[in-house]
Design a protein around this motif. Structure first.
Motif, mmCIF file in Angstrom:
data_model
loop_
_atom_site.group_PDB
_atom_site.id
_atom_site.type_symbol
_atom_site.label_atom_id
_atom_site.label_comp_id
_atom_site.label_asym_id
_atom_site.label_seq_id
_atom_site.Cartn_x
_atom_site.Cartn_y
_atom_site.Cartn_z
ATOM 1 N N GLU A 266 0.873 -1.172 0.000
ATOM 2 C CA GLU A 266 0.000 0.000 0.000
ATOM 3 C C GLU A 266 0.904 1.214 0.000
ATOM 4 O O GLU A 266 1.829 1.318 0.815
ATOM 5 N N LEU A 267 0.634 2.127 -0.916
ATOM 6 C CA LEU A 267 1.455 3.318 -1.048
ATOM 7 C C LEU A 267 0.795 4.501 -0.357
ATOM 8 O O LEU A 267 -0.368 4.439 0.043
ATOM 9 N N SER A 268 1.523 5.596 -0.240
ATOM 10 C CA SER A 268 1.025 6.768 0.484
ATOM 11 C C SER A 268 -0.205 7.392 -0.152
ATOM 12 O O SER A 268 -0.960 8.084 0.519
ATOM 13 N N ASN A 269 -0.437 7.140 -1.437
ATOM 14 C CA ASN A 269 -1.621 7.691 -2.095
ATOM 15 C C ASN A 269 -2.824 6.754 -1.990
ATOM 16 O O ASN A 269 -3.878 7.013 -2.556
ATOM 17 N N GLY A 270 -2.672 5.633 -1.269
ATOM 18 C CA GLY A 270 -3.766 4.694 -1.073
ATOM 19 C C GLY A 270 -3.860 3.595 -2.104
ATOM 20 O O GLY A 270 -4.672 2.688 -1.968
ATOM 21 N N HIS A 271 -3.029 3.628 -3.137
ATOM 22 C CA HIS A 271 -3.046 2.584 -4.164
ATOM 23 C C HIS A 271 -2.411 1.307 -3.629
ATOM 24 O O HIS A 271 -1.419 1.357 -2.904
ATOM 25 N N ASN A 272 -2.996 0.183 -3.981
ATOM 26 C CA ASN A 272 -2.458 -1.125 -3.629
ATOM 27 C C ASN A 272 -1.913 -1.787 -4.884
ATOM 28 O O ASN A 272 -2.614 -1.856 -5.893
#
Length: 96
Positions: A70-76
């Motif tokens: 999970e990245l800081s922009n919410g994308h998985n």
């Protein structure tokens, strides 16, 4: 301009930025990853999949049982099976 991750799309790359913008670049992911590896920020990025090159500074969470980041922009994004052990070694080494 802070890159969260780069997504490969055949002969193009989509650069996902921190501010939510997406930039279409007319070069392959391999080309961009080689250019980044030559630069000073090579330790910040890791190729987790054939189609994804992520900035480890924006890694928020990693679930090893599903191989999902999970990245800081919410994308998985999915980590490839072949990249899993190397990715885990890299993440553990950087967090020590």
């Amino acid at each position: 301009m802070d890159i969260i991750y780069i997504e490969g799309a055949t002969n193009y790359s989509i650069i996902h930025l921190l501010n939510g913008q997406k930039v279409l670049y007319a070069r392959t992911l391999k080309y961009l990853s080689n250019k980044i590896a030559q630069g000073c920020s090579k330790n910040r990025f890791f190729r987790i999949h054939r189609s994804f090159y992520v900035n480890l500074e924006h890694l928020h969470k990693y679930a090893p049982w599903t191989r999902t980041v999970e990245l800081s922009n919410g994308h998985n994004l999915q980590v490839a099976r072949r990249k899993k052990s190397l990715f885990e070694q890299r993440v553990v080494l950087e967090n020590c």
